[in-house]
Design a protein around this motif. Structure first.
Motif, short mmCIF file in Angstrom:
data_model
loop_
_atom_site.label_atom_id
_atom_site.label_comp_id
_atom_site.label_asym_id
_atom_site.label_seq_id
_atom_site.Cartn_x
_atom_site.Cartn_y
_atom_site.Cartn_z
N TRP A 12 7.76 11.07 6.16
CA TRP A 12 6.56 10.23 5.65
C TRP A 12 5.34 9.73 6.74
CZ3 TRP A 12 4.64 9.43 0.79
CH2 TRP A 12 3.41 8.51 0.62
N GLN A 26 -0.51 2.54 4.25
CA GLN A 26 0.04 3.63 3.56
C GLN A 26 1.29 3.96 4.28
OE1 GLN A 26 -0.70 5.97 0.76
NE2 GLN A 26 -1.83 4.12 0.29
N TRP A 28 5.28 3.50 5.61
CA TRP A 28 6.56 3.31 4.80
C TRP A 28 6.81 1.92 5.06
CZ3 TRP A 28 9.27 7.10 2.10
CH2 TRP A 28 10.42 6.58 1.76
N GLY A 31 5.15 -0.43 2.46
CA GLY A 31 6.11 -0.02 1.18
C GLY A 31 7.11 -1.04 1.31
N VAL A 41 7.35 0.41 -5.92
CA VAL A 41 6.58 1.35 -4.94
C VAL A 41 6.94 2.92 -5.22
CG1 VAL A 41 6.14 1.98 -2.50
CG2 VAL A 41 6.43 -0.46 -2.99
N ARG A 43 6.12 6.74 -3.56
CA ARG A 43 5.45 7.55 -2.88
C ARG A 43 5.29 8.99 -2.99
NH1 ARG A 43 9.31 3.97 0.00
NH2 ARG A 43 8.35 2.31 0.98
N GLN A 55 -0.50 12.76 0.83
CA GLN A 55 0.41 11.75 0.58
C GLN A 55 -0.08 10.57 0.03
OE1 GLN A 55 3.28 11.77 3.73
NE2 GLN A 55 2.65 10.18 4.59
N GLN A 57 0.65 6.49 -1.33
CA GLN A 57 1.62 5.42 -1.72
C GLN A 57 1.12 4.35 -2.65
OE1 GLN A 57 4.88 2.78 0.98
NE2 GLN A 57 2.72 2.15 1.46
#
Length: 86
Positions: A12, A26, A28, A31, A41, A43, A55, A57
Motif C-alpha cells: 500500500w 491516504q 496505511w 488508517g 477503515v 482500503r 487505491q 482508503q
C-alpha cells in the motif's frame, strides 16, 4: 480489472509513495490511527493482473440509525496513465 480490498501495508505505502502529490491521509499509518480510535477503515485497490492502477482508503463515520458514510480523505491516489473504459 478488479477492485480488491488490500491487507498489505508495505505494498500500500510503496505504491502511494511513488505517486506525485501522495497524501499522508491516504497512508496505511493514518488508517491504523483511525482504527485505534474506533473507526472502521477500508482500503481498496484497483488492479489489473499484478499492476495497481489506483487505491483509496476510506474511513466509516456513523451517522445514526445504523447508517454510516465513507469518507475518502484527500483522494488523489490514481495512476495518471489510467484510462477508464467509457
Amino acid at each position: 480489472m478488479q477492485l480488491i480490498e488490500c491487507h498489505n501495508a508495505s505494498a500500500w505505502d510503496a505504491w502511494l509513495s511513488a505517486q506525485p502529490g501522495a497524501e499522508f491521509l491516504q497512508s496505511w499509518q493514518w488508517g491504523e490511527f483511525q482504527q485505534s480510535v474506533g473507526k472502521d477503515v477500508i482500503r481498496l485497490q484497483m488492479v489489473e493482473g499484478e499492476e495497481i492502477l489506483g487505491q483509496w482508503q476510506g474511513i466509516a463515520h456513523p451517522i445514526g440509525g445504523g447508517m454510516s458514510y465513507l469518507y475518502l480523505p484527500r483522494v488523489s491516489s490514481i495512476d495518471p496513465s489510467f484510462q477508464p473504459l467509457l
